[in-house]
Structure formats: structure tokens, C-alpha cells
Scaffold this motif. Structure first.
Motif, PDB file in Angstrom:
ATOM      1  N   LEU A  11       0.849  -1.181   0.000  1.00 15.21           N
ATOM      2  CA  LEU A  11       0.000   0.000   0.000  1.00 15.21           C
ATOM      3  C   LEU A  11       0.891   1.239   0.000  1.00 15.21           C
ATOM      4  O   LEU A  11       1.767   1.381   0.855  1.00 15.21           O
ATOM      5  N   VAL A  12       0.666   2.124  -0.972  1.00  9.87           N
ATOM      6  CA  VAL A  12       1.396   3.388  -1.039  1.00  9.87           C
ATOM      7  C   VAL A  12       0.383   4.527  -1.007  1.00  9.87           C
ATOM      8  O   VAL A  12      -0.516   4.588  -1.848  1.00  9.87           O
ATOM      9  N   LEU A  13       0.524   5.408  -0.018  1.00 10.42           N
ATOM     10  CA  LEU A  13      -0.313   6.595   0.064  1.00 10.42           C
ATOM     11  C   LEU A  13       0.459   7.778  -0.503  1.00 10.42           C
ATOM     12  O   LEU A  13       1.606   8.015  -0.115  1.00 10.42           O
ATOM     13  N   GLY A  14      -0.166   8.507  -1.407  1.00 10.16           N
ATOM     14  CA  GLY A  14       0.437   9.712  -1.965  1.00 10.16           C
ATOM     15  C   GLY A  14      -0.330  10.931  -1.496  1.00 10.16           C
ATOM     16  O   GLY A  14      -1.564  10.930  -1.507  1.00 10.16           O
ATOM     17  N   THR A  15       0.382  11.974  -1.084  1.00  7.97           N
ATOM     18  CA  THR A  15      -0.299  13.165  -0.577  1.00  7.97           C
ATOM     19  C   THR A  15       0.433  14.434  -0.969  1.00  7.97           C
ATOM     20  O   THR A  15       1.665  14.474  -0.964  1.00  7.97           O
ATOM     21  N   PRO A  16      -0.311  15.483  -1.284  1.00 13.60           N
ATOM     22  CA  PRO A  16       0.298  16.805  -1.393  1.00 13.60           C
ATOM     23  C   PRO A  16       0.469  17.398   0.000  1.00 13.60           C
ATOM     24  O   PRO A  16      -0.037  16.844   0.988  1.00 13.60           O
ATOM     25  N   ILE A  17       1.195  18.497   0.061  1.00 18.24           N
ATOM     26  CA  ILE A  17       1.387  19.213   1.324  1.00 18.24           C
ATOM     27  C   ILE A  17       0.534  20.464   1.317  1.00 18.24           C
ATOM     28  O   ILE A  17       0.533  21.230   0.357  1.00 18.24           O
ATOM     29  N   TRP A  18      -0.208  20.665   2.404  1.00 22.83           N
ATOM     30  CA  TRP A  18      -0.975  21.893   2.603  1.00 22.83           C
ATOM     31  C   TRP A  18      -0.692  22.406   4.004  1.00 22.83           C
ATOM     32  O   TRP A  18      -0.907  21.694   4.984  1.00 22.83           O
ATOM     33  N   LEU A  19      -0.148  23.624   4.094  1.00 20.01           N
ATOM     34  CA  LEU A  19       0.194  24.235   5.386  1.00 20.01           C
ATOM     35  C   LEU A  19       1.117  23.335   6.196  1.00 20.01           C
ATOM     36  O   LEU A  19       1.010  23.225   7.415  1.00 20.01           O
ATOM     37  N   GLY A  20       2.033  22.689   5.493  1.00 15.28           N
ATOM     38  CA  GLY A  20       3.008  21.839   6.149  1.00 15.28           C
ATOM     39  C   GLY A  20       2.497  20.482   6.563  1.00 15.28           C
ATOM     40  O   GLY A  20       3.228  19.718   7.204  1.00 15.28           O
ATOM     41  N   GLN A  21       1.261  20.160   6.215  1.00 12.26           N
ATOM     42  CA  GLN A  21       0.637  18.906   6.646  1.00 12.26           C
ATOM     43  C   GLN A  21       0.246  18.051   5.442  1.00 12.26           C
ATOM     44  O   GLN A  21       0.057  18.568   4.341  1.00 12.26           O
ATOM     45  N   LYS A  22       0.093  16.754   5.674  1.00 19.08           N
ATOM     46  CA  LYS A  22      -0.498  15.911   4.645  1.00 19.08           C
ATOM     47  C   LYS A  22      -1.935  16.362   4.419  1.00 19.08           C
ATOM     48  O   LYS A  22      -2.530  17.036   5.257  1.00 19.08           O
ATOM     49  N   SER A  23      -2.502  16.007   3.294  1.00 22.72           N
ATOM     50  CA  SER A  23      -3.842  16.481   2.952  1.00 22.72           C
ATOM     51  C   SER A  23      -4.894  15.917   3.896  1.00 22.72           C
ATOM     52  O   SER A  23      -4.715  14.857   4.517  1.00 22.72           O
ATOM     53  N   SER A  24      -6.014  16.613   3.978  1.00 30.64           N
ATOM     54  CA  SER A  24      -7.135  16.123   4.782  1.00 30.64           C
ATOM     55  C   SER A  24      -7.643  14.792   4.240  1.00 30.64           C
ATOM     56  O   SER A  24      -8.142  13.951   5.001  1.00 30.64           O
ATOM     57  N   VAL A  25      -7.514  14.595   2.945  1.00 29.53           N
ATOM     58  CA  VAL A  25      -7.952  13.335   2.341  1.00 29.53           C
ATOM     59  C   VAL A  25      -7.066  12.189   2.820  1.00 29.53           C
ATOM     60  O   VAL A  25      -7.547  11.085   3.114  1.00 29.53           O
ATOM     61  N   ALA A  26      -5.747  12.439   2.919  1.00 30.26           N
ATOM     62  CA  ALA A  26      -4.836  11.409   3.432  1.00 30.26           C
ATOM     63  C   ALA A  26      -5.184  11.053   4.867  1.00 30.26           C
ATOM     64  O   ALA A  26      -5.187   9.870   5.250  1.00 30.26           O
ATOM     65  N   THR A  27      -5.496  12.062   5.662  1.00 29.83           N
ATOM     66  CA  THR A  27      -5.896  11.803   7.045  1.00 29.83           C
ATOM     67  C   THR A  27      -7.156  10.959   7.095  1.00 29.83           C
ATOM     68  O   THR A  27      -7.262  10.021   7.891  1.00 29.83           O
ATOM     69  N   ARG A  28      -8.094  11.241   6.222  1.00 35.42           N
ATOM     70  CA  ARG A  28      -9.337  10.469   6.208  1.00 35.42           C
ATOM     71  C   ARG A  28      -9.089   9.022   5.812  1.00 35.42           C
ATOM     72  O   ARG A  28      -9.672   8.097   6.401  1.00 35.42           O
TER      73      ARG A  28
END
Length: 236
Positions: free
Chosen positions: A86-103
């Protein structure tokens, strides 16, 4: 050295961009490098864009049982279970992983109490990694959060299990924009290739060994009183 054949492996790449398909995703562009490497080794690769999957927030296996009108997670979870990687890909927003990644991580957590055939937590025997893109700092922070979450849920994390690309601080070209330098960045390209191979190597070791050894990590055995070498079993 012979090139390994990993045609017995399956990988799932989950793009946690905020953009619904078919909008262009810079995170997907970097993920595609790792995907191509895995496919060249015979791995069956599936790709999903999480924002398109109808995933309500929550930490239960099926949020329809907790008030949600619809929930695409139960069906998608079958893809998760079918994947050795499993590989999760995320952009950075305000220094954090995306809200979608968190979900996505929260929904993975919702199934983490289930057990596999050996009585271990459900994600044991699988390898996990992540890819991060952005034009601001925070890639290592996002990778630390993501990889910690995956290993805590039961995924095995190999060496160099993350890759990233960062542009200049502030507004500027993103990874796949013309002139960004991302696709030509040796550090990023090298780490992406190393990540892909390390995930395949570890996933193959686990799969061909029948998963993680079961002794010492079986919930039902612990509940039944097995102390697995605890120095003071009488504490219970």
C-alpha cells in the motif's frame, strides 16, 4: 545480479490529492514513477483517487451503520486487503499531509481491530510506503506521520519507504509543471526508485514466508492467558 520477478505481488496506490478526477495531479505524476518501476517487475498495480471514493469521515468499518447515507469504504477495503503493498500519496498543505490522506488513514484504522487467518491484526504481512509532493517545506513531517500510522496499524515499513519532491517555498511550479525540475531531480527520482524496490523486496519476503511470524502477536492467545515471555505474567 538477476532482476527479481515479483509477478506474484499486488500493489495499491492511493492518491490523496484534493482534486477529483480527471484533474491533473502532481502527486500522481510522481507516483507514476514508482508505479512504472513496480509494473516493470511484474507487480499488478491498482490506482485509486481517494477523493472520488465516497469516503465519509469516521473510524468504523461501515459508516452507514453510524449515520452516513452512503459509504464507499467497505467495497474499497476489499482492494486494500488484496494488496501486498500500500502506497499513500499526498500533497502538502500548510506543512501537513492532505485532509484526504488523514481520512484514508482514519478509515484504515476503522478495520485495524480485525484479525487475519493467523490471529494477528488484519494488516500484518503487508508493506507500506508514501509519496509526498508540494512547493513548501514539510515532506519529512508528512512522511513521518503517514509511515508511523501505517506501521502502527500493522503494515511493515522497509528502509527508504518514502519519496518526495518540493519546489521553491511559496507559489511556484509544482512537480509536473513545465520547468519545475521535478522529473529531472536526481534525488527525488533515485529515492522513488529505491522506495519502489524496497517495498517490493519486503512484500515478497513477507508473502513468500507466509506473512509475519505469528508467535508473540496473536490477540486471542494473549486474551487466553499466553504471556509470550512477559517477565511478570502474574501482573494480570
Amino acid at each position: 545480479m538477476d532482476r527479481p520477478d515479483y509477478s506474484d505481488l499486488r500493489a495499491l496506490f492511493v492518491n490523496c490529492t484534493l482534486k477529483p478526477a480527471p484533474a491533473r495531479s502532481h502527486t500522481q505524476a510522481l507516483m507514476d514513477v514508482a508505479i512504472a518501476v513496480m509494473r516493470s517487475a511484474g507487480v499488478t498495480v491498482e490506482v485509486a483517487r481517494a477523493v472520488d471514493l465516497d469516503l465519509p469521515p469516521g473510524v468504523y468499518p461501515d459508516m452507514r451503520e453510524h449515520g452516513a447515507a452512503t459509504d464507499g469504504w467497505p467495497a474499497f477495503f476489499e482492494q486494500v486487503l488484496a494488496a501486498d503493498i500500500l502506497v499513500l500519496g499526498t500533497p502538502i498543505w500548510l506543512g501537513q499531509k492532505s485532509s484526504v490522506a488523514t481520512r484514508v488513514i482514519e478509515r484504515l484504522y476503522g478495520n485495524s481491530g480485525q484479525l487475519n487467518e493467523q490471529g494477528q491484526w488484519i494488516y500484518y504481512g503487508r508493506a507500506g510506503g508514501c509519496i509526498v509532493t508540494g512547493n513548501e517545506d514539510g515532506a519529512k513531517h508528512c512522511a513521518m506521520e503517514t509511515l508511523y500510522s501505517l506501521q502502527h496499524l500493522g503494515y511493515a515499513v522497509p528502509p527508504q519507504a518514502d519519496s518526495c519532491w518540493l519546489g521553491e517555498a511559496g507559489p511556484g511550479p509544482s512537480y509536473s509543471d513545465e520547468g519545475s525540475g521535478g522529473p529531472q531531480n536526481e534525488f527525488t527520482q533515485r529515492n522513488t526508485v529505491f522506495m519502489a524496490w524496497n517495498l517490493m523486496h519486503l512484500a515478497a519476503l513477507l508473502k513468500r514466508a507466509g506473512g509475519m511470524p505469528a508467535y508473540g502477536n496473536q490477540r486471542e492467545q494473549w486474551d487466553a492467558g499466553c504471556d509470550f515471555g512477559h517477565p511478570n505474567p502474574e501482573y494480570r
